[in-house]
Every structure is written in structure tokens, then in C-alpha cells.
Scaffold this motif. Structure first.
Motif: not given
Length: 222
Positions: A30, A34, A173-174, A177
Motif C-alpha cells: 500500500d 501511494e 492514499t495520496v 503519502t
């Protein structure tokens, strides 16, 4: 009987270890996914800037250069020929034609280079204004953390930014990150409460309590 018991315990330990490794592997996948998504977004922005710069360069190179009037100094010119003995009427006619040609050459030409250069600069100025008017995702995340007084998770930050900027298509997810990148650069503080991870601004009052929360979480996991 004791051998069967030891074999069962060993099998249980192996099963527990494999399950933990699988969970760790899934989390790592994951995280890498990302990071790839964030890098793809940055690559797309760089490609758009490259296209704009290439179009500007082509416009500048295709601009015509105005011709200079008169003969440049230091140029090699052929020596003047001695006039032949011809009737005065023909000589006068040639001199008149020469004056007309010189008059045509010295006529001012429109300054096309300046207009083309100005037209080429307009897209660049518009693109720069658009880029400066639209903040990056990193700036939005840092600004949101600064405005908060309590720790926020990546999902909460993503939901808030998505409501404030529905045209950006912000994904959790972005955002996660981006938050991890800010933590790596000491631009944000990360705290862990059980299995949940929360983030705060380094200027927030929660910063002093963050290391203690992480130590307590690590002690609980141990």
C-alpha cells in the motif's frame, strides 16, 4: 505425547509469524502504491510544463528577424567599376532606378518580432498565474494541519480537503503519502493510538505529547 505438544506449538508459532509477515507485506505494498501515485501526479505536472515551454520556444524561434537597412560596416564590398562611355540618357535612367530601389530598401518594416515575442510570452504568463493561483497538495495539507488544534488522521484530512476543493479529486492514499513525506522532512508530527495514525503540525501543542504517545503505543504492542 510431549513431542506432539511441541510440534503443535511450533506450528502455531510459524502460523502466527507468517500471518504477521503477510500483514506487513500488504502494508508495504500500500505504501509503495501511494508513493507511485504521488510520483505519477508530479510527472504529469512536469509533462504539462514541458509542453508549454516547447510551444513557447517554437514560437520564439519562428519569429522573423527584421532586416537591417544599409551596408554593415566592415563587410566585403566589390570595388566600383569605372563607368563606360554610354549616352547620358541611359546613365540618368539607371541612376533614377537606383534611387528608387534604395528608397524601397530603406522603407521601415513593421516590427513583427516584438509582436510575436509578446504573443509568445502571454501563454507563459497565463500558465504562471494559473500555477501560482492553485496551491499544491503539500501546501493544502500543511495549511490544514496548521489550522487544526487536535490530531487528524489521513482519512479525516482527505475528507476535509475534498469538501473544500471538490475539483482536485483528492484521494486518501495520496494524502497519506504526502503526510509521510512531511513527517520525514520534520514538517509534520505523527502519533499512533492503537492501530490508528494521527498527524499534527510541528507548531501545534500536540507536538510535545507525540513522542510520549508513540512510546506508550510501542510498549502496548510489545
Amino acid at each position: 505425547m510431549s513431542e506432539n505438544t511441541s510440534t503443535t506449538e511450533l506450528t502455531s508459532q510459524y502460523s502466527t509469524q507468517v500471518s504477521a509477515d503477510l500483514a506487513s507485506n500488504a502494508k508495504e505494498q500500500d505504501r509503495v502504491g501511494e508513493e507511485i501515485a504521488l510520483l505519477q501526479e508530479q510527472l504529469a505536472a512536469l509533462q504539462r510544463d514541458h509542453q508549454v515551454l516547447v510551444s513557447i520556444q517554437r514560437a520564439i524561434e519562428s519569429a522573423p528577424v527584421p532586416a537591417e537597412s544599409g551596408t554593415p560596416s566592415g563587410s566585403n564590398t566589390a570595388p566600383a567599376r569605372r563607368p563606360s562611355r554610354t549616352p547620358r540618357k541611359k546613365t540618368a535612367a539607371k541612376s533614377g532606378a537606383g534611387k528608387q530601389s534604395r528608397t524601397k530598401k530603406t522603407a521601415p518594416e513593421p516590427d513583427l518580432a516584438a509582436s510575436d515575442k509578446k504573443a509568445a510570452q502571454e501563454p507563459k504568463e497565463k500558465s504562471e498565474d494559473t500555477a501560482s493561483a492553485r496551491p499544491t497538495l503539500v501546501e493544502l495539507v500543511r495549511r490544514h494541519l496548521t489550522e487544526q488544534r487536535e490530531p487528524r488522521s489521513a482519512a479525516e484530512i482527505s475528507t476535509a480537503l475534498g469538501q473544500a476543493h471538490p475539483d482536485r479529486g483528492i484521494k486518501t492514499t495520496v494524502v497519506r503519502t504526502t503526510l509521510e513525506g512531511l513527517v520525514a522532512r520534520t514538517k509534520a508530527q505523527r502519533t499512533k493510538q492503537g492501530s490508528s495514525v494521527y498527524y499534527t503540525s510541528p507548531d501545534s501543542p500536540q507536538q510535545s505529547a507525540a513522542p510520549q504517545a508513540e512510546e506508550k503505543a510501542d510498549a502496548t504492542d510489545a
